[in-house]
Design an enzyme around this catalytic site. Structure first.
Site, PDB file in Angstrom:
ATOM      1  N   LYS A  94       0.839  -1.179   0.000  1.00 25.62           N
ATOM      2  CA  LYS A  94       0.000   0.000   0.000  1.00 25.62           C
ATOM      3  C   LYS A  94       0.885   1.245   0.000  1.00 25.62           C
ATOM      4  CE  LYS A  94      -3.376  -0.004   2.921  1.00 25.62           C
ATOM      5  NZ  LYS A  94      -4.119   0.661   1.826  1.00 25.62           N
ATOM      6  N   GLY A  97      -0.976   6.235  -2.683  1.00 25.10           N
ATOM      7  CA  GLY A  97      -1.491   7.579  -2.411  1.00 25.10           C
ATOM      8  C   GLY A  97      -0.751   8.288  -1.295  1.00 25.10           C
ATOM      9  N   GLU A 103      -2.390   4.841   7.444  1.00 25.86           N
ATOM     10  CA  GLU A 103      -3.153   3.611   7.198  1.00 25.86           C
ATOM     11  C   GLU A 103      -2.723   2.504   8.165  1.00 25.86           C
ATOM     12  OE1 GLU A 103      -4.078   4.384   2.443  1.00 25.86           O
ATOM     13  OE2 GLU A 103      -2.369   3.161   3.029  1.00 25.86           O
TER      14      GLU A 103
END
Length: 219
Positions: A94, A97, A103
């Site tokens: 991940k 972005g 996160e």
């Protein structure tokens, strides 16, 4: 069926895991944006949400959903987020972005991590289709890059990107990750690294894949 339609299918399917009167952990990215839109349809049934990025926070507020901070909660029932890559062990890359640190923080609060993706995100080996993002303290950028080269990767500075925490991103190319848990720990031990985009120590509990035939759920 296009990618956006499959993302919407996965996002809609995630609503079945939202319990009434709870605070929902929400990640960031294009698939999560679909989930936030879907969450708006049941906003009167939940207490609110904790967002992993400023962008998600703004979208939640536009839906009329109350936003809490991580310091307001001791635990979350679920955390819903997307992934840039996911393997058969529910481990992910991940950070496309640049919200990877937040996160990880929100994911760590959740009893259940629900990953929503379309079929294009499935891989056999992490790092095979997507560069691995690393969030780095700005003064350590060159130093960390040299360490990453020594590990066999090809780091590139993501120019013009500043994270919500005020740091920079290095993306490691040509870096297949055969042992995700060990590599996640090793990268995090490099001085100057805030965190890396391998989500292996805290992998997903449930994966919802949007397909042309509907949502495929892997528990």
């Amino acid at each position: 069926m296009d990618q956006l339609a499959m993302k919407k299918i996965a996002a809609q399917a995630a609503l079945q895991y939202v319990k009434p009167d709870t605070i929902v952990g929400v990640g960031s990215g294009s698939t999560v944006n679909c989930f936030i839109e879907a969450l708006g349809s049941i906003k009167d049934q939940i207490k609110g949400a904790v967002a992993a990025s400023k962008a998600s926070e703004e979208l939640l507020k536009k839906q009329g959903i109350e936003v809490f901070t991580t310091n307001d909660v001791s635990q979350l029932d679920i955390y819903v987020d997307g992934a840039d890559e996911i393997n058969s062990q529910k481990m992910m890359i991940k950070g496309g972005g640049a919200a990877l640190t937040r996160e990880k923080i929100v994911a760590a609060l959740a009893k259940k991590f629900i990953c929503i993706v379309d079929t294009s995100k499935q891989v056999d080996v992490l790092g095979s289709t997507f560069a691995l993002p690393i969030e780095v303290i700005p003064m350590a950028r060159s130093q960390v890059a040299r360490k990453l080269v020594a590990l066999g990767g090809s780091p590139e500075y993501r120019e013009g990107v500043i994270t919500d925490n005020g740091n920079v991103i290095l993306d490691i190319y040509n870096f297949e990750i055969m042992q995700p848990i060990e590599m996640e720990k090793e990268l995090n031990n490099i001085a100057g690294v805030v965190t890396n985009g391998i989500f292996a120590q805290r992998c997903a509990d449930i994966v919802i894949i949007g397909t042309p035939d509907g949502a495929k759920i892997i528990e």
